[in-house]
Design a protein around this motif. Structure first.
Motif, PDB file in Angstrom:
ATOM      1  N   UNK A  93     -10.059   2.996   4.967  1.00  0.00           N
ATOM      2  CA  UNK A  93     -10.827   4.219   4.733  1.00  0.00           C
ATOM      3  C   UNK A  93     -10.343   4.936   3.478  1.00  0.00           C
ATOM      4  N   UNK A  94      -9.036   4.957   3.289  1.00  0.00           N
ATOM      5  CA  UNK A  94      -8.481   5.605   2.094  1.00  0.00           C
ATOM      6  C   UNK A  94      -8.917   4.871   0.831  1.00  0.00           C
ATOM      7  N   UNK A  95      -8.891   3.537   0.851  1.00  0.00           N
ATOM      8  CA  UNK A  95      -9.320   2.766  -0.319  1.00  0.00           C
ATOM      9  C   UNK A  95     -10.803   2.991  -0.609  1.00  0.00           C
ATOM     10  N   UNK A  96     -11.613   3.052   0.431  1.00  0.00           N
ATOM     11  CA  UNK A  96     -13.047   3.287   0.242  1.00  0.00           C
ATOM     12  C   UNK A  96     -13.300   4.669  -0.338  1.00  0.00           C
ATOM     13  N   UNK A  97     -12.624   5.674   0.166  1.00  0.00           N
ATOM     14  CA  UNK A  97     -12.832   7.035  -0.331  1.00  0.00           C
ATOM     15  C   UNK A  97     -12.384   7.190  -1.778  1.00  0.00           C
ATOM     16  N   UNK A 167     -14.908  -8.114   7.680  1.00  0.00           N
ATOM     17  CA  UNK A 167     -16.227  -7.497   7.818  1.00  0.00           C
ATOM     18  C   UNK A 167     -16.475  -6.495   6.694  1.00  0.00           C
ATOM     19  N   UNK A 168     -15.462  -5.702   6.389  1.00  0.00           N
ATOM     20  CA  UNK A 168     -15.567  -4.708   5.316  1.00  0.00           C
ATOM     21  C   UNK A 168     -15.859  -5.391   3.983  1.00  0.00           C
ATOM     22  N   UNK A 189     -20.040   1.644   4.284  1.00  0.00           N
ATOM     23  CA  UNK A 189     -18.944   0.852   4.846  1.00  0.00           C
ATOM     24  C   UNK A 189     -18.014   1.731   5.672  1.00  0.00           C
ATOM     25  N   UNK A 190     -17.855   2.987   5.306  1.00  0.00           N
ATOM     26  CA  UNK A 190     -17.083   3.909   6.148  1.00  0.00           C
ATOM     27  C   UNK A 190     -17.749   4.048   7.517  1.00  0.00           C
TER      28      UNK A 190
END
Length: 213
Positions: A93-97, A167-168, A189-190
């Motif tokens: 989640x941190x990498x996506x944000x 999956x991500x 994706x989040x």
């Protein structure tokens, strides 16, 4: 202590080689570019290139970035009170944000991703990498929990974590190919991660929780 001149020059050379390689691979295709052409574009000798990258595939997937220890390292670094699965969920989640390059959400990555998908050796390397990450994580979980040799729980939990990790990346790749923008991909994706977390059993979500200090 700051970076020394020698270390800075080595880092700059490594980066120059990588950037030259990726630019050529994107332009002409991974299989149609030789190591000698990459070396010439980066203004280094072939021997120098091999001092920095052991194989052609490493130019796209360098071991220090595409590491089999990625999931294991995330879990090893988890905070007290945090389980293995939640550590990986929170890290993703941190990498996506942050639109981190580790999840392919930087500008221009779409063309790089398409190049990788078109190269059988790179897709095979990615598949092997996913399997190696899960195996390394299973070993860490077994060691940390003191699981008996016949206890398959660490293997199953590592498989569940490896599943939502894969999956991500699969969903990001699909959306990149569809031409979606990084912000839209990250948002979708989040939401997918939230759904995946809800599908995990209580055992998988709480397994290997690090004791409070």
């Amino acid at each position: 202590m700051g970076e020394g001149l020698r270390e800075r020059k080595k880092r700059q050379t490594r980066q120059r080689i990588s950037e030259a390689a990726v630019a050529l691979f994107v332009e002409r295709g991974f299989d149609h570019v030789t190591i000698a052409e990459v070396a010439a574009a980066a203004d280094v000798s072939v021997n120098t290139l091999y001092n920095y990258y052991e194989s052609k595939e490493d130019l796209v997937l360098p071991p220090d970035q595409a590491s089999p220890q990625r999931l294991a390292d995330i879990v090893r670094a988890r905070e007290p009170g945090e389980s293995a699965a939640r550590a990986v969920l929170d890290h993703l989640r941190d990498e996506l944000r942050r639109r981190d390059r580790n999840v392919g959400l930087t500008a221009g990555f779409g063309r790089v991703f398409q190049m990788m998908r078109a190269a059988p050796t790179l897709t095979a390397r990615l598949e092997d990498l996913g399997r190696e990450m899960t195996e390394a994580l299973g070993a860490v979980l077994a060691e940390e929990t003191g699981a008996a040799p016949d206890d398959q729980t660490p293997v199953v939990v590592a498989g569940a974590i490896g599943w939502f990790h894969s999956l991500v990346y699969g969903e990001i790749g699909r959306r990149i190919e569809a031409g979606e923008k990084p912000d839209a991909i990250a948002k979708a994706v989040l939401e997918l991660l939230d759904l995946a977390e809800g599908m995990l059993s209580g055992t998988a979500l709480t397994y290997a929780t690090r004791p409070e200090a």
